[in-house]
Design an enzyme around this catalytic site. Structure first.
Site, PDB file in Angstrom:
ATOM      1  N   GLU A 117     -22.384 -21.885  24.149  1.00  0.00           N
ATOM      2  CA  GLU A 117     -23.720 -22.141  24.817  1.00  0.00           C
ATOM      3  C   GLU A 117     -24.813 -21.243  24.144  1.00  0.00           C
ATOM      4  O   GLU A 117     -24.430 -19.931  23.772  1.00  0.00           O
ATOM      5  CB  GLU A 117     -23.530 -21.802  26.386  1.00  0.00           C
ATOM      6  CG  GLU A 117     -22.732 -22.766  27.077  1.00  0.00           C
ATOM      7  CD  GLU A 117     -22.341 -22.470  28.452  1.00  0.00           C
ATOM      8  OE1 GLU A 117     -22.103 -23.440  29.404  1.00  0.00           O
ATOM      9  OE2 GLU A 117     -22.030 -21.372  28.812  1.00  0.00           O
ATOM     10  N   CYS A 130     -30.833 -16.818  22.857  1.00  0.00           N
ATOM     11  CA  CYS A 130     -29.553 -15.801  23.359  1.00  0.00           C
ATOM     12  C   CYS A 130     -28.501 -16.651  22.651  1.00  0.00           C
ATOM     13  O   CYS A 130     -28.215 -17.754  23.001  1.00  0.00           O
ATOM     14  CB  CYS A 130     -29.284 -15.899  24.687  1.00  0.00           C
ATOM     15  SG  CYS A 130     -27.680 -14.988  25.057  1.00  0.00           S
ATOM     16  N   CYS A 137     -13.814 -14.826  24.284  1.00  0.00           N
ATOM     17  CA  CYS A 137     -13.975 -13.561  23.720  1.00  0.00           C
ATOM     18  C   CYS A 137     -12.536 -12.729  24.076  1.00  0.00           C
ATOM     19  O   CYS A 137     -11.872 -13.167  24.694  1.00  0.00           O
ATOM     20  CB  CYS A 137     -14.796 -12.743  24.637  1.00  0.00           C
ATOM     21  SG  CYS A 137     -15.175 -11.056  24.204  1.00  0.00           S
ATOM     22  N   CYS A 141     -13.804  -8.021  29.909  1.00  0.00           N
ATOM     23  CA  CYS A 141     -14.755  -7.109  30.729  1.00  0.00           C
ATOM     24  C   CYS A 141     -14.652  -7.900  32.258  1.00  0.00           C
ATOM     25  O   CYS A 141     -14.807  -9.109  32.255  1.00  0.00           O
ATOM     26  CB  CYS A 141     -16.132  -7.173  30.265  1.00  0.00           C
ATOM     27  SG  CYS A 141     -16.344  -6.311  28.557  1.00  0.00           S
ATOM     28  N   CYS A 144     -17.419 -10.197  33.699  1.00  0.00           N
ATOM     29  CA  CYS A 144     -18.000 -11.260  32.916  1.00  0.00           C
ATOM     30  C   CYS A 144     -17.364 -12.548  32.758  1.00  0.00           C
ATOM     31  O   CYS A 144     -15.986 -12.341  32.675  1.00  0.00           O
ATOM     32  CB  CYS A 144     -17.940 -10.535  31.162  1.00  0.00           C
ATOM     33  SG  CYS A 144     -18.474 -11.824  30.131  1.00  0.00           S
ATOM     34  N   GLU A 199     -18.029 -11.296  21.341  1.00  0.00           N
ATOM     35  CA  GLU A 199     -18.278  -9.802  20.895  1.00  0.00           C
ATOM     36  C   GLU A 199     -18.610  -9.864  19.430  1.00  0.00           C
ATOM     37  O   GLU A 199     -17.667 -10.077  18.543  1.00  0.00           O
ATOM     38  CB  GLU A 199     -17.083  -9.006  20.922  1.00  0.00           C
ATOM     39  CG  GLU A 199     -17.031  -7.528  20.623  1.00  0.00           C
ATOM     40  CD  GLU A 199     -18.478  -6.723  20.781  1.00  0.00           C
ATOM     41  OE1 GLU A 199     -18.595  -6.645  21.894  1.00  0.00           O
ATOM     42  OE2 GLU A 199     -19.199  -6.441  19.687  1.00  0.00           O
ATOM     43  N   SER A 252     -23.325  -2.301  25.870  1.00  0.00           N
ATOM     44  CA  SER A 252     -22.884  -2.701  27.113  1.00  0.00           C
ATOM     45  C   SER A 252     -22.286  -1.198  27.920  1.00  0.00           C
ATOM     46  O   SER A 252     -21.021  -1.282  27.594  1.00  0.00           O
ATOM     47  CB  SER A 252     -21.993  -3.874  27.411  1.00  0.00           C
ATOM     48  OG  SER A 252     -22.718  -5.016  26.676  1.00  0.00           O
ATOM     49  N   HIS A 254     -22.724   0.331  31.251  1.00  0.00           N
ATOM     50  CA  HIS A 254     -22.156  -0.087  32.608  1.00  0.00           C
ATOM     51  C   HIS A 254     -21.443   0.799  33.358  1.00  0.00           C
ATOM     52  O   HIS A 254     -21.060   0.623  34.475  1.00  0.00           O
ATOM     53  CB  HIS A 254     -21.315  -1.364  32.405  1.00  0.00           C
ATOM     54  CG  HIS A 254     -21.821  -2.540  31.676  1.00  0.00           C
ATOM     55  ND1 HIS A 254     -23.222  -2.781  31.961  1.00  0.00           N
ATOM     56  CD2 HIS A 254     -21.293  -3.383  30.798  1.00  0.00           C
ATOM     57  CE1 HIS A 254     -23.305  -3.873  30.977  1.00  0.00           C
ATOM     58  NE2 HIS A 254     -22.313  -4.279  30.723  1.00  0.00           N
ATOM     59  N   CYS A 372     -26.898 -14.047  32.053  1.00  0.00           N
ATOM     60  CA  CYS A 372     -26.131 -12.981  31.580  1.00  0.00           C
ATOM     61  C   CYS A 372     -24.942 -13.265  32.241  1.00  0.00           C
ATOM     62  O   CYS A 372     -24.623 -12.926  33.367  1.00  0.00           O
ATOM     63  CB  CYS A 372     -26.601 -11.622  31.589  1.00  0.00           C
ATOM     64  SG  CYS A 372     -28.195 -11.134  30.709  1.00  0.00           S
TER      65      CYS A 372
HETATM   66  N1  SAH Z   1     -19.871  -8.906  24.116  1.00  0.00           N
HETATM   67  C1  SAH Z   1     -21.166  -8.584  23.979  1.00  0.00           C
HETATM   68  C2  SAH Z   1     -22.520  -9.591  23.994  1.00  0.00           C
HETATM   69  C3  SAH Z   1     -22.258 -10.410  25.147  1.00  0.00           C
HETATM   70  S1  SAH Z   1     -22.550 -10.189  26.563  1.00  0.00           S
HETATM   71  C4  SAH Z   1     -21.526  -7.465  24.972  1.00  0.00           C
HETATM   72  O1  SAH Z   1     -20.470  -7.418  25.907  1.00  0.00           O
HETATM   73  O2  SAH Z   1     -22.422  -6.576  24.758  1.00  0.00           O
HETATM   74  C5  SAH Z   1     -24.350  -9.840  26.844  1.00  0.00           C
HETATM   75  C6  SAH Z   1     -24.475  -8.815  28.302  1.00  0.00           C
HETATM   76  O3  SAH Z   1     -24.135  -9.529  29.678  1.00  0.00           O
HETATM   77  C7  SAH Z   1     -23.732  -7.742  28.117  1.00  0.00           C
HETATM   78  O4  SAH Z   1     -24.288  -6.368  28.367  1.00  0.00           O
HETATM   79  C8  SAH Z   1     -22.645  -7.803  29.259  1.00  0.00           C
HETATM   80  O5  SAH Z   1     -22.167  -6.786  29.750  1.00  0.00           O
HETATM   81  C9  SAH Z   1     -23.691  -8.370  30.332  1.00  0.00           C
HETATM   82  N2  SAH Z   1     -22.827  -9.246  31.306  1.00  0.00           N
HETATM   83  C10 SAH Z   1     -21.700 -10.079  31.322  1.00  0.00           C
HETATM   84  N3  SAH Z   1     -21.412 -10.448  32.589  1.00  0.00           N
HETATM   85  C11 SAH Z   1     -22.285 -10.155  33.400  1.00  0.00           C
HETATM   86  C12 SAH Z   1     -22.647 -10.639  34.633  1.00  0.00           C
HETATM   87  N4  SAH Z   1     -21.652 -11.383  35.322  1.00  0.00           N
HETATM   88  N5  SAH Z   1     -23.704 -10.275  35.188  1.00  0.00           N
HETATM   89  C13 SAH Z   1     -24.575  -9.527  34.317  1.00  0.00           C
HETATM   90  N6  SAH Z   1     -24.596  -9.142  33.404  1.00  0.00           N
HETATM   91  C14 SAH Z   1     -23.322  -9.476  32.684  1.00  0.00           C
HETATM   92 FE1  SF4 Z   2     -16.625 -10.221  25.961  1.00  0.00          FE
HETATM   93 FE2  SF4 Z   2     -19.106  -9.167  26.158  1.00  0.00          FE
HETATM   94 FE3  SF4 Z   2     -18.112 -10.422  28.358  1.00  0.00          FE
HETATM   95 FE4  SF4 Z   2     -16.903  -8.334  27.678  1.00  0.00          FE
HETATM   96  S1  SF4 Z   2     -19.081  -8.611  28.570  1.00  0.00           S
HETATM   97  S2  SF4 Z   2     -15.821  -9.977  27.825  1.00  0.00           S
HETATM   98  S3  SF4 Z   2     -17.301  -7.902  25.427  1.00  0.00           S
HETATM   99  S4  SF4 Z   2     -18.635 -11.200  26.193  1.00  0.00           S
END
Ligand code: SAH
Ligand code: SF4
Length: 397
Positions: A117, A130, A137, A141, A144, A199, A252, A254, A372
């Protein structure tokens, strides 16, 4: 359909010209050196190869031309040779959804029938695309949605830069003949964030080559300051990003203790908070970028207390930074809840008073699951179960 329902359209904006397996090489995604080598290999005399590479580069990335027949400064014979040996293709848009807030989500099909996407987010002063770097991945996390999907494969440079090209097609933003991009007014697509699926630092070379193409001044010419790569914290590749890409960095973060970060961003077990912060301290110096964006997802009762906010500012002291607070976006089966707006504001206030910008990210495109962390192609079958998600998050189901 109600008046507010998002619009879904099946579009086939890009006629497919490559027949998979027809043996022709796709030129999209080759670096300048790669393109030159391909042209020489196809019989271009070495002496002309630099000029031909420049010409092709402009057709591909400045004008967005997909048909060799349109390359009017090349001889007919040369164009015929190109058609025989090469194709110019970008991934296919399977469907496009437009949110009530103008956000566009493209479901994009890449070779092998996989899907990723890509999301376009228009704002008053910019338009951000984006983009995804992997199908699924490897990381897990726990908050996510993409993390619930196993890694299928890395995207190629052509598939990464191709996402920018297909969005430009859809936005009709290739320059008119005779005009430079700047002469067409403010750009609709002005910024790139590598924050889609995957990632990016686990697909380093492809991401680097694609971003080099996007930044090249003779093509799309996006400034490195308008490209932000988001990583979960792949420490060894952070220094390389500074040296070899030089774009802006988002991390990220968090959580403010290793105990919680281990649970939210499991890569923390490999490179913990201290190791990550050491790498981040070096980044702005090497890449000459002003500041690092710390992404912080707000999870009710997990990482959102005043103590967390204070610990956060203590931890990052000395690093030029901005803290992006991301209200958690829910997805089916998610083991967390979004913090209350009041809590997010209180957290933001503490961070702001300590001297850091602390914007609260407004979720965009929620009605089309484009926000996100919500990205995940519905057609992918390689999923984890709810129980797996919950147990990885340290929650008994
Ligand atoms: N893999 C990379 C980039 C993709 S995620 C990374 O983890 O940084 C892009 C952003 O969205 C990251 O900061 C991630 O932590 C955040 N994200 C993931 N799932 C989310 C959710 N359910 N709600 C809000 N932010 C989220
Ligand atoms: Fe992968 Fe980024 Fe999602 Fe973590 S937040 S599972 S690194 S896409």
């Amino acid at each position: 359909m109600t008046a507010n329902a998002p619009i879904t359209q099946d579009v086939h904006t890009i006629p497919r010209k490559d027949v998979p397996g027809d043996g022709r090489t796709n030129l999209v995604g080759l670096t300048r050196e790669g393109l030159r080598a391909a042209l020489i290999e196809a019989g271009t005399p070495e002496k002309q190869s630099k000029m031909r590479t420049n010409q092709m580069w402009q057709w591909l990335y400045h004008w967005g031309v997909r048909d060799f027949a349109d390359m009017t400064n090349l001889s007919k014979d040369y164009r015929a040779m190109l058609t025989e040996r090469f194709v110019i293709t970008v991934p296919e848009v399977v469907s496009r959804q437009i949110s009530n807030d103008g956000t566009r989500k493209y479901l994009v099909r890449i070779a092998g029938g996989h899907e990723v996407e890509t999301v376009y987010i228009p704002e008053e002063d910019r338009g951000t695309l984006c983009i995804s770097s992997q199908v699924g991945c490897t990381l897990t996390c726990s908050f996510c949605h993409t993390g619930t999907q196993k890694l299928v494969r890395n995207l190629t440079p052509g598939e990464i830069v191709g996402q920018i090209m297909l969005a430009r097609d859809d936005l009709n933003e290739w320059p008119e003949p005779g005009l430079s991009t700047g002469a067409m007014g403010p750009r609709l697509l002005s910024n790139i964030v590598l924050m889609g699926m995957g990632e990016p630092l686990y697909n380093f070379e492809a991401v680097r080559d694609a971003m080099k193409i996007a930044m090249d001044g003779e093509g799309m010419a996006l400034s490195r300051r308008r490209i932000t790569l988001s990583t979960s914290g792949v420490v060894p590749e952070i220094a390389r990003t500074a040296e070899e890409i030089g774009c802006m960095l988002a991390v990220s973060f968090h959580a403010t203790t290793d105990e919680i970060r281990d649970r939210l961003v499991p890569i923390n077990k490999k490179w913990n908070i201290e190791t990550l912060l050491d790498a981040l301290r070096e980044y702005p110096k090497v890449s000459n970028s002003e500041r690092i964006t710390f992404e912080y997802v707000m999870l009710k009762g997990v990482n959102d207390s005043d103590t967390d906010a204070r610990r956060l500012v203590d931890l990052i002291r000395g690093i030029p930074a901005k803290i992006n607070l991301i209200p958690f976006n829910e997805w089916p089966g998610a083991p967390y809840e979004r913090s209350d707006q009041k809590r997010i504001k209180a957290f933001s206030e503490i961070v702001y008073k300590a001297g850091y910008a602390s914007p609260i990210r407004t979720p965009r495109g929620e009605d089309i699951m484009a926000a996100c962390g919500q990205l995940k192609s519905a057609t992918e079958r390689a999923r984890k179960s709810r129980a797996e998600i919950a147990s990885e998050a340290g929650i008994s189901s």
